[in-house]
Design an enzyme around this catalytic site. Structure first.
Site, PDB file in Angstrom:
ATOM      1  CD  GLU A  23      -2.942  -1.030   0.186  1.00 46.75           C
ATOM      2  OE1 GLU A  23      -3.340   0.101  -0.179  1.00 46.75           O
ATOM      3  OE2 GLU A  23      -3.365  -2.081  -0.320  1.00 46.75           O
ATOM      4  CB  CYS A  68      -1.881   7.151   1.818  1.00 46.64           C
ATOM      5  SG  CYS A  68      -3.395   6.520   2.537  1.00 46.64           S
TER       6      CYS A  68
HETATM    7  P1  NAD Z   1       8.737   4.618   3.777  1.00 45.22           P
HETATM    8  O1  NAD Z   1       8.464   3.619   2.720  1.00 45.22           O
HETATM    9  O2  NAD Z   1       9.928   5.471   3.675  1.00 45.22           O
HETATM   10  O3  NAD Z   1       8.821   3.895   5.195  1.00 45.22           O
HETATM   11  C1  NAD Z   1       7.828   2.965   5.581  1.00 45.22           C
HETATM   12  C2  NAD Z   1       8.510   1.802   6.257  1.00 45.22           C
HETATM   13  O4  NAD Z   1       9.387   1.166   5.337  1.00 45.22           O
HETATM   14  C3  NAD Z   1       9.364   2.246   7.438  1.00 45.22           C
HETATM   15  O5  NAD Z   1       9.180   1.346   8.486  1.00 45.22           O
HETATM   16  C4  NAD Z   1      10.772   2.196   6.860  1.00 45.22           C
HETATM   17  O6  NAD Z   1      11.785   2.007   7.811  1.00 45.22           O
HETATM   18  C5  NAD Z   1      10.678   1.019   5.928  1.00 45.22           C
HETATM   19  N1  NAD Z   1      11.709   0.992   4.884  1.00 45.22           N
HETATM   20  C6  NAD Z   1      12.359   2.026   4.310  1.00 45.22           C
HETATM   21  N2  NAD Z   1      13.207   1.588   3.359  1.00 45.22           N
HETATM   22  C7  NAD Z   1      13.099   0.243   3.332  1.00 45.22           C
HETATM   23  C8  NAD Z   1      13.687  -0.791   2.539  1.00 45.22           C
HETATM   24  N3  NAD Z   1      14.593  -0.518   1.592  1.00 45.22           N
HETATM   25  N4  NAD Z   1      13.289  -2.063   2.757  1.00 45.22           N
HETATM   26  C9  NAD Z   1      12.374  -2.361   3.685  1.00 45.22           C
HETATM   27  N5  NAD Z   1      11.780  -1.436   4.467  1.00 45.22           N
HETATM   28  C10 NAD Z   1      12.135  -0.137   4.295  1.00 45.22           C
HETATM   29  O7  NAD Z   1       7.408   5.502   3.894  1.00 45.22           O
HETATM   30  P2  NAD Z   1       7.100   6.647   4.978  1.00 45.22           P
HETATM   31  O8  NAD Z   1       7.832   7.877   4.600  1.00 45.22           O
HETATM   32  O9  NAD Z   1       7.245   6.107   6.338  1.00 45.22           O
HETATM   33  O10 NAD Z   1       5.543   6.862   4.759  1.00 45.22           O
HETATM   34  C11 NAD Z   1       5.003   7.759   3.854  1.00 45.22           C
HETATM   35  C12 NAD Z   1       4.573   7.039   2.602  1.00 45.22           C
HETATM   36  O11 NAD Z   1       3.612   6.040   2.941  1.00 45.22           O
HETATM   37  C13 NAD Z   1       3.867   7.939   1.624  1.00 45.22           C
HETATM   38  O12 NAD Z   1       4.334   7.626   0.327  1.00 45.22           O
HETATM   39  C14 NAD Z   1       2.395   7.554   1.751  1.00 45.22           C
HETATM   40  O13 NAD Z   1       1.628   7.797   0.617  1.00 45.22           O
HETATM   41  C15 NAD Z   1       2.504   6.107   2.047  1.00 45.22           C
HETATM   42  N6  NAD Z   1       1.303   5.607   2.708  1.00 45.22           N
HETATM   43  C16 NAD Z   1       0.448   4.832   1.962  1.00 45.22           C
HETATM   44  C17 NAD Z   1      -0.721   4.356   2.521  1.00 45.22           C
HETATM   45  C18 NAD Z   1      -1.687   3.538   1.700  1.00 45.22           C
HETATM   46  O14 NAD Z   1      -2.596   2.955   2.260  1.00 45.22           O
HETATM   47  N7  NAD Z   1      -1.519   3.475   0.393  1.00 45.22           N
HETATM   48  C19 NAD Z   1      -1.026   4.638   3.867  1.00 45.22           C
HETATM   49  C20 NAD Z   1      -0.117   5.418   4.609  1.00 45.22           C
HETATM   50  C21 NAD Z   1       1.046   5.884   4.003  1.00 45.22           C
END
Ligand code: NAD
Length: 464
Positions: free
Chosen positions: A242, A276
């Site tokens: 997501e 999001c």
């Molecule tokens: P992010 O992807 O940077 O981080 C999310 C998680 O992924 C964190 O726990 C982070 O440590 C981990 N992560 C980062 N790099 C990684 C890797 N290479 N491998 C595995 N895990 C890794 O996202 P964010 O900045 O925390 O959140 C914001 C984003 O989330 C926005 O793009 C937003 O649109 C999205 N979001 C989507 C939804 C949805 O339902 N579509 C809901 C909430 C947020």
């Protein structure tokens, strides 16, 4: 100051490689959290693997009881959890409490739905028994973001646990104490090893995504989702994503411009744009553009928002605004980084935007309304769909036929007509393109967390 620990196989561990989270409201340190190294990731996954058969063999009703008790514990701790969330990611406390309530509701829903999540019988030979049976997939890695840290985590954890999976949970490094407190509320209601939690950033997440788990469920940015999908392609784990969005809002001719501006402001500025399904770009019909912009500027001036999550994110948001101004957009409100501590950024309105500007094309995740004026509703519809994302879209129109055309033509998982937020409980969509894959919400998430087995059972020779 919160001092976060890992939970590995039922034991809390201090960990190493600590970093500090800064309160985006005032710049003060709020949390220190370790980063799980590969051997800690492996230990948590091994504990989850060891605990899984017994959890799968636990009656679904007993698993549901555990989830209900856990939900009650989270509800009772709402005040403390909301304070931590507000301090780590800036959401005002009342809004944080509302999103915790949503998370509690989700845990309770999965507690109710888990025992009802059955398979079906097939119409085979009357002398045989043919079944389709959902089984837990095994070990689920749940990797979550900071922008709605409790509600999103409760969804993934609730659905995974209700269906007999064990979980290794990695909350965001920008809200680690929130994830740690949530874990401390849930875990006492579960056998050791059924829920482990690892603090850490991208490196820890990457180690978890590469580990021997059965599902990697990620809510977060598109770039991370793609890295996780690549890692899981090597291990064979199922991936649920997501991810990000750049949701359009299309404003038709003939709508009340003040109402349209209020809708736009809510969609763009709520949670300082860090939602999001925030409105990320606005296509407004030329007939109403001027009045709409005037009303939107008024809305921007009146809208009260919290800070952005941190200064790093503010630099990214402001960079998109500067890029748009460099390419010819006009600044009508906000757009100036305030003096002082914290990561505040004002509600911002840009007119004269084009699709090539980063603020229109990419996800901004900030309180910025880039407005593009279009000559017709159809032009807005066309340009709205031209995006690397496909999460959600909103259309404001008084025309039933255009509303109907819009939901059919928009290439997004969710379409909202005449309301930027809202929708019935349990709605779950397939995001399109860079916005992810699979059902991340609703009853369908239980299907994602289970694998279906077909059983054909015949009588032995000579009868039963
Ligand atoms: P992010 O992807 O940077 O981080 C999310 C998680 O992924 C964190 O726990 C982070 O440590 C981990 N992560 C980062 N790099 C990684 C890797 N290479 N491998 C595995 N895990 C890794 O996202 P964010 O900045 O925390 O959140 C914001 C984003 O989330 C926005 O793009 C937003 O649109 C999205 N979001 C989507 C939804 C949805 O339902 N579509 C809901 C909430 C947020």
């Amino acid at each position: 100051m919160h001092i976060v620990e890992h939970l590995i196989g039922g034991a809390w561990a201090a960990g190493s490689d600590a970093s500090t989270v800064i309160d985006p409201r005032d710049g003060r340190p709020v949390t220190t959290a370790p980063a799980a190294a590969p051997h800690e990731v492996a230990a948590a996954v091994a504990a989850a693997r060891a605990a899984q058969p017994a959890w799968a063999a636990t009656a679904p009703a007993a698993r549901a009881d555990a989830l209900r008790a856990a939900a009650n514990a989270v509800e009772h701790a709402t005040g403390a959890l909301a304070r931590t969330m507000a301090a780590e990611m800036g959401k005002p406390e009342a809004e944080a409490a509302a999103s915790i309530a949503a998370g509690v509701g989700t845990l309770r829903q999965y507690a109710e739905l888990g025992p009802l999540h059955g398979g079906r019988t097939l119409a085979g030979d009357p002398g045989a028994l043919d079944l389709m049976v959902p089984e837990p997939r095994g070990v689920v890695a749940a990797i979550t973001p900071w922008n709605d840290p409790v509600a999103v985590s409760c969804g993934l954890l609730g659905a995974a646990l209700a269906t007999g999976n064990t979980v290794v949970y990695k909350p965001s490094e920008r809200a680690p104490a929130t994830g740690w407190q949530l874990t401390a509320l849930l875990a006492p209601h579960l056998p050791p090893g059924v829920l482990s939690m690892l603090a850490g950033a991208a490196a820890t997440g990457a180690a978890l995504a590469e580990s021997a788990v059965d599902v990697v469920a990620h809510v977060g940015s598109t770039a991370t989702g793609r890295a996780i999908a690549a890692a899981a392609a090597r291990t064979g784990a199922k991936v649920l994503l997501e991810n990000g969005g750049s949701d359009p809002l299309i404003v038709d001719a003939g709508v009340d411009p003040a109402w349209a501006a209020a809708q736009a402001a809510l969609g763009v500025f709520a949670n300082a744009g860090q939602v999001c399904v925030a409105v990320e770009r606005i296509y407004v019909h030329g007939d109403v553009a001027e009045e709409f912009l005037t009303a939107l500027v008024k809305e921007a001036a009146a809208f009260e928002i919290g800070p952005l999550v941190d200064v790093r994110h503010r630099i990214a948001v402001h960079g998109q605004v500067v890029d748009a101004l460099d390419r010819g957009a006009t600044l009508l409100a906000g757009g100036v980084v305030p003096e002082g501590p914290g990561a505040w950024y004002p509600p911002t309105v840009l007119s004269g935007c084009t699709d090539e500007m980063r603020v229109v094309e990419s996800e901004t995740f900030g309180p910025v309304a880039p407005v593009v004026t279009v000559a017709s509703f159809d032009e807005g519809l066309r340009r709205a769909s031209r995006s690397p994302f496909g999460l959600a879209a909103t259309v404001l129109t008084g025309s039933m036929s255009r509303a109907h055309r819009a939901w059919q033509q928009l290439e997004t998982g969710t379409v909202k007509i005449n309301a930027v937020f809202g929708g019935a409980p349990g709605g779950a969509a397939h995001p399109r393109r860079g916005s992810g894959q699979g059902f991340g919400y609703g009853p369908e998430l239980l299907d994602e967390m289970t694998a279906t087995k077909v059983v054909h059972l015949e009588a032995p020779p000579g009868g039963w």
